[in-house]
Design a protein around this motif. Structure first.
Motif, PDB file in Angstrom:
ATOM      1  N   ILE A 164       0.956  -1.329  -0.091  1.00  0.00           N
ATOM      2  CA  ILE A 164       0.230  -0.236   0.262  1.00  0.00           C
ATOM      3  C   ILE A 164       0.929   1.500   0.015  1.00  0.00           C
ATOM      4  O   ILE A 164       0.403   1.984  -0.190  1.00  0.00           O
ATOM      5  N   GLU A 165       1.770   1.146   0.060  1.00  0.00           N
ATOM      6  CA  GLU A 165       2.442   2.801   0.047  1.00  0.00           C
ATOM      7  C   GLU A 165       2.849   3.527  -0.804  1.00  0.00           C
ATOM      8  O   GLU A 165       2.778   4.736  -0.927  1.00  0.00           O
ATOM      9  N   ASP A 166       2.869   3.078  -1.734  1.00  0.00           N
ATOM     10  CA  ASP A 166       2.927   3.757  -3.577  1.00  0.00           C
ATOM     11  C   ASP A 166       1.280   3.780  -3.861  1.00  0.00           C
ATOM     12  O   ASP A 166       1.164   5.004  -4.869  1.00  0.00           O
ATOM     13  N   SER A 167       0.894   3.172  -3.044  1.00  0.00           N
ATOM     14  CA  SER A 167      -1.147   3.341  -3.575  1.00  0.00           C
ATOM     15  C   SER A 167      -1.434   4.716  -2.946  1.00  0.00           C
ATOM     16  O   SER A 167      -1.292   5.110  -2.380  1.00  0.00           O
ATOM     17  N   PRO A 168      -2.468   5.173  -3.914  1.00  0.00           N
ATOM     18  CA  PRO A 168      -3.334   6.107  -3.386  1.00  0.00           C
ATOM     19  C   PRO A 168      -3.941   6.304  -2.556  1.00  0.00           C
ATOM     20  O   PRO A 168      -4.207   4.888  -2.006  1.00  0.00           O
ATOM     21  N   VAL A 169      -4.594   7.429  -1.415  1.00  0.00           N
ATOM     22  CA  VAL A 169      -4.802   7.219  -0.342  1.00  0.00           C
ATOM     23  C   VAL A 169      -5.840   6.749  -0.417  1.00  0.00           C
ATOM     24  O   VAL A 169      -6.441   5.706   0.769  1.00  0.00           O
ATOM     25  N   ALA A 170      -6.398   7.369  -1.280  1.00  0.00           N
ATOM     26  CA  ALA A 170      -8.434   6.881  -1.128  1.00  0.00           C
ATOM     27  C   ALA A 170      -8.293   5.826  -1.757  1.00  0.00           C
ATOM     28  O   ALA A 170      -9.450   4.995  -1.247  1.00  0.00           O
ATOM     29  N   SER A 171      -7.229   4.567  -2.294  1.00  0.00           N
ATOM     30  CA  SER A 171      -7.403   3.092  -2.368  1.00  0.00           C
ATOM     31  C   SER A 171      -7.725   2.740  -1.373  1.00  0.00           C
ATOM     32  O   SER A 171      -8.071   1.431  -1.621  1.00  0.00           O
ATOM     33  N   VAL A 172      -6.153   3.202  -0.337  1.00  0.00           N
ATOM     34  CA  VAL A 172      -5.914   2.338   0.869  1.00  0.00           C
ATOM     35  C   VAL A 172      -6.279   2.572   2.287  1.00  0.00           C
ATOM     36  O   VAL A 172      -6.457   1.570   2.784  1.00  0.00           O
ATOM     37  N   TYR A 173      -6.776   3.433   2.188  1.00  0.00           N
ATOM     38  CA  TYR A 173      -6.548   4.051   3.679  1.00  0.00           C
ATOM     39  C   TYR A 173      -7.835   2.945   4.517  1.00  0.00           C
ATOM     40  O   TYR A 173      -7.599   2.405   5.239  1.00  0.00           O
ATOM     41  N   GLY A 174      -8.733   2.612   3.634  1.00  0.00           N
ATOM     42  CA  GLY A 174      -9.916   2.372   4.203  1.00  0.00           C
ATOM     43  C   GLY A 174      -9.274   1.103   4.710  1.00  0.00           C
ATOM     44  O   GLY A 174      -9.618   0.106   5.797  1.00  0.00           O
ATOM     45  N   LEU A 175      -8.541  -0.176   3.865  1.00  0.00           N
ATOM     46  CA  LEU A 175      -8.148  -1.236   4.181  1.00  0.00           C
ATOM     47  C   LEU A 175      -7.027  -1.169   5.682  1.00  0.00           C
ATOM     48  O   LEU A 175      -7.315  -1.511   6.933  1.00  0.00           O
ATOM     49  N   ALA A 176      -6.172   0.057   5.564  1.00  0.00           N
ATOM     50  CA  ALA A 176      -5.335   0.486   6.584  1.00  0.00           C
ATOM     51  C   ALA A 176      -5.730   0.325   7.854  1.00  0.00           C
ATOM     52  O   ALA A 176      -5.437  -0.602   8.925  1.00  0.00           O
TER      53      ALA A 176
END
Length: 192
Positions: A164-176
């Motif tokens: 998730i490090e280089d993924s957009p926040v919008a795509s991975v914030y919920g998962l984090a």
């Protein structure tokens, strides 16, 4: 959005959909450490080196600040605090080494950010967990099998480790956040 500084072009995020998770965590680090250097914060969000920004005109800095102003919307990130593909992870059925690896990461990040400080505020605890979340996600999604339903068909999916490090926040914030909430009760009490 591209911006040119000193003859070099830089990609500056203008929304949560463009901001890499890595930059979000760097900006969070900067903010929660109580640093008041706006150029350092702008560097963390934009990904542009601090020295480059220090040598930029005041007008140039103001322009970049306007570009990244989306981070100041208090509700802007809240809409991404969801996991689209719901899957259930029963930590009790997972190998113990995964939990221990995550616990060690929490301890490492805690120590890196706050040293020997024993009690943290709620914001500081979330800071630790969000910064450790790339390892959580990578560890628990590798080999994860879940069932999806699409067009009245069930399909079993096995994931590879999600980075998730280089993924957009919008795509991975919920998962984090999902993994932070899942692991927090099991790891925070293990801090010595």
């Amino acid at each position: 959005m591209k911006v040119e500084i000193g003859g070099n072009k830089y990609d500056v995020p203008v929304s949560w959909r463009e901001l890499p998770f890595r930059n979000y965590i760097a900006a969070l680090d900067h903010s929660l450490k109580g640093e008041s250097d706006p150029v350092g914060y702008l560097s963390a969000i934009s990904g542009i080196d601090t020295e480059v920004l220090r040598n930029t005109s005041v007008e140039g800095l103001a322009y970049i600040m306007q570009m990244v102003d989306f981070v100041n919307d208090p509700n802007g990130l809240a809409i991404y605090n969801k996991v689209e593909d719901k899957f259930i992870i029963d930590i009790g059925t997972q190998p113990y080494w995964k939990l221990e690896l995550c616990n060690q990461e929490v301890k490492r990040v805690w120590s890196e950010l706050y040293g020997d400080k024993k009690e943290l505020t709620e914001a500081e605890v979330m800071h630790v967990y969000l910064k450790a979340s790339p390892l959580f996600v990578r560890t628990y999604t590798d080999g994860l099998t879940y069932t999806t339903k699409k067009w009245f068909r069930k399909k079993e999916v096995t994931l590879k480790a999600i980075e998730i490090e280089d993924s957009p926040v919008a795509s991975v914030y919920g998962l984090a956040v999902f993994f932070c909430k899942l692991l927090r009760p099991l790891t925070l009490t293990m801090r010595k």
